[in-house]
Design a protein around this motif. Structure first.
Motif, PDB file in Angstrom:
ATOM      1  N   VAL A 162      34.995  23.860  -6.724  1.00  0.00           N
ATOM      2  CA  VAL A 162      33.653  24.150  -7.236  1.00  0.00           C
ATOM      3  C   VAL A 162      33.719  24.239  -8.754  1.00  0.00           C
ATOM      4  N   ARG A 163      32.720  23.660  -9.421  1.00  0.00           N
ATOM      5  CA  ARG A 163      32.688  23.664 -10.881  1.00  0.00           C
ATOM      6  C   ARG A 163      31.403  24.265 -11.425  1.00  0.00           C
ATOM      7  N   THR A 164      30.381  24.336 -10.591  1.00  0.00           N
ATOM      8  CA  THR A 164      29.113  24.915 -11.021  1.00  0.00           C
ATOM      9  C   THR A 164      28.680  25.989 -10.034  1.00  0.00           C
TER      10      THR A 164
ATOM     11  N   PHE B 278      29.204  26.481  -5.744  1.00  0.00           N
ATOM     12  CA  PHE B 278      29.762  27.667  -5.100  1.00  0.00           C
ATOM     13  C   PHE B 278      28.780  28.292  -4.111  1.00  0.00           C
ATOM     14  N   LEU B 279      27.527  28.483  -4.539  1.00  0.00           N
ATOM     15  CA  LEU B 279      26.561  29.157  -3.678  1.00  0.00           C
ATOM     16  C   LEU B 279      26.207  28.333  -2.451  1.00  0.00           C
ATOM     17  N   SER B 280      26.316  27.008  -2.537  1.00  0.00           N
ATOM     18  CA  SER B 280      26.002  26.176  -1.376  1.00  0.00           C
ATOM     19  C   SER B 280      26.999  26.365  -0.250  1.00  0.00           C
ATOM     20  N   THR B 281      28.139  27.014  -0.538  1.00  0.00           N
ATOM     21  CA  THR B 281      29.126  27.308   0.514  1.00  0.00           C
ATOM     22  C   THR B 281      28.870  28.664   1.169  1.00  0.00           C
ATOM     23  N   GLN B 282      27.906  29.422   0.666  1.00  0.00           N
ATOM     24  CA  GLN B 282      27.621  30.743   1.209  1.00  0.00           C
ATOM     25  C   GLN B 282      26.605  30.657   2.355  1.00  0.00           C
ATOM     26  N   ALA B 283      26.620  31.675   3.184  1.00  0.00           N
ATOM     27  CA  ALA B 283      25.723  31.707   4.334  1.00  0.00           C
ATOM     28  C   ALA B 283      24.266  31.789   3.905  1.00  0.00           C
ATOM     29  N   ALA B 284      23.398  31.083   4.636  1.00  0.00           N
ATOM     30  CA  ALA B 284      21.936  31.102   4.453  1.00  0.00           C
ATOM     31  C   ALA B 284      21.485  30.436   3.168  1.00  0.00           C
ATOM     32  N   ILE B 285      22.396  29.727   2.450  1.00  0.00           N
ATOM     33  CA  ILE B 285      22.017  29.034   1.225  1.00  0.00           C
ATOM     34  C   ILE B 285      22.319  27.554   1.382  1.00  0.00           C
ATOM     35  N   THR B 286      21.322  26.712   1.138  1.00  0.00           N
ATOM     36  CA  THR B 286      21.495  25.263   1.228  1.00  0.00           C
ATOM     37  C   THR B 286      21.212  24.639  -0.133  1.00  0.00           C
TER      38      THR B 286
ATOM     39  N   ASP C 220      19.818  21.266  -1.594  1.00  0.00           N
ATOM     40  CA  ASP C 220      19.161  19.970  -1.497  1.00  0.00           C
ATOM     41  C   ASP C 220      18.574  19.644  -2.875  1.00  0.00           C
ATOM     42  N   LYS C 221      19.489  19.318  -3.805  1.00  0.00           N
ATOM     43  CA  LYS C 221      19.191  19.127  -5.224  1.00  0.00           C
ATOM     44  C   LYS C 221      18.899  20.459  -5.891  1.00  0.00           C
ATOM     45  N   TYR C 222      18.095  21.303  -5.253  1.00  0.00           N
ATOM     46  CA  TYR C 222      17.850  22.659  -5.718  1.00  0.00           C
ATOM     47  C   TYR C 222      18.244  23.622  -4.610  1.00  0.00           C
ATOM     48  N   LEU C 223      18.671  24.830  -4.987  1.00  0.00           N
ATOM     49  CA  LEU C 223      19.125  25.801  -3.998  1.00  0.00           C
ATOM     50  C   LEU C 223      17.948  26.397  -3.231  1.00  0.00           C
ATOM     51  N   ASN C 224      18.142  26.539  -1.928  1.00  0.00           N
ATOM     52  CA  ASN C 224      17.149  27.174  -1.054  1.00  0.00           C
ATOM     53  C   ASN C 224      17.822  28.335  -0.337  1.00  0.00           C
ATOM     54  N   ILE C 225      17.143  29.460  -0.255  1.00  0.00           N
ATOM     55  CA  ILE C 225      17.668  30.639   0.424  1.00  0.00           C
ATOM     56  C   ILE C 225      16.855  30.895   1.681  1.00  0.00           C
ATOM     57  N   ARG C 226      17.551  30.957   2.809  1.00  0.00           N
ATOM     58  CA  ARG C 226      16.931  31.240   4.110  1.00  0.00           C
ATOM     59  C   ARG C 226      15.794  30.280   4.436  1.00  0.00           C
TER      60      ARG C 226
END
Length: 288
Positions: A151-153, A157-165, A167-173
């Motif tokens: 991970v570099r950004t 990193f956050l895209s590997t966490q639970a409930a976070i996707t 898709d170009k921009y981060l989405n939570i739940r």
């Protein structure tokens, strides 16, 4: 391709500007430490005990009830020492301070019987629940980010966490990207072209990340899915520090389709193909 490069350049420029502004307003990336100092044998509060954060100029003295409070503590991990004449010094390590959060550290001091003082070192326990937080919150330190591979950004990193996707921009739940906010040192980090929060932040520049999902306070406005609160690293007086990383891929063709030197590609065919070169592409198309 040019549009993507412009967008990336624009995002990088905006992030650099935000880091500059954030460096001028570090007061927003601070927390608070409170606690009580008591006597180990009697349990009575100790008045006038000194509590200091090691390697800093911050500290406080306890009141008549044994309570102390240290405000405006920059986000980070600290060692805290409590001392009083006639008692052994006690130091607690690995005390985590998060942005806009209260960390509680209590001390019990043992009466000193010998002439030479002894130090007691205790590892502080991490707060499981912040009483002032009404929503689900996850605190991620820089060490946890460093240990993540590939991970570099912040987005990676956050895209590997639970409930976070991602898709170009981060989405939570599963919420909309426009409902997920990113804040750097208390300042909203939003791409004005798309109206969505950016998260292309280098992991090497991050001290701590707080991810809050659902049930946010009114102070966050329209960010209803979640808030990604980033605290950037600051300099130190013990020297210059930095990091360097690189990646590479195996040898492969850098573009799709035929080779750029193939005379049958559209760019070269108009000059090298006799059926087109002498009459032009328009007339050649009419002739079929």
């Amino acid at each position: 391709m040019i549009g993507k490069l412009k967008g990336l350049f624009s995002s990088s420029l905006i992030f650099c500007l935000f880091l500059f502004i954030a460096s001028l307003s570090e007061i927003s990336a601070q927390g608070k430490i409170i606690g009580k100092v008591t006597d180990e044998s009697t349990g009575e509060p100790l008045f006038g005990a000194n509590v200091i954060i090691l390697n800093t100029y911050m500290g406080a003295a306890t009141d008549v009830d044994g309570d102390y409070i240290i405000v405006n503590v920059p986000v980070g991990v600290y060692s805290i020492q409590a001392s009083m004449i006639g008692n052994k010094k006690v130091m607690k390590t690995n005390v985590i301070v998060s942005e806009n959060r209260t960390t509680r550290v209590d001390f019990t001091l043992e009466e000193e019987t010998s002439v030479l003082g002894e130090d007691v070192v205790v590892t502080a326990q991490r707060d499981i629940l912040h009483k002032e937080v009404s929503s689900s919150q996850t605190i991620i330190g820089d060490q946890q980010i460093k240990e993540a591979a590939g991970v570099r950004t912040l987005s990676d990193f956050l895209s590997t966490q639970a409930a976070i996707t991602n898709d170009k921009y981060l989405n939570i739940r599963g919420g909309l990207a426009s409902e997920t906010g990113t804040m750097v040192n208390g300042l909203t980090f939003v791409n004005q072209r798309s109206g969505k929060s950016e998260s292309l932040i280098p992991t090497s520049a991050i001290e701590q990340v707080s991810v809050t999902s659902g049930g946010m306070n009114a102070e966050y406005g329209d960010f209803r899915s979640g808030i990604i609160n980033v605290t950037a690293k600051t300099g130190s007086n013990d020297g210059y520090h930095g990091s360097f990383s690189f990646s590479r891929s195996g040898a492969h063709q850098k573009r799709f389709g035929k080779s750029i030197t193939d005379p049958s590609i559209n760019i070269l065919r108009t000059h090298l193909d006799p059926d087109i070169a002498f009459i032009g592409p328009a007339e050649a198309a009419e002739r079929g």
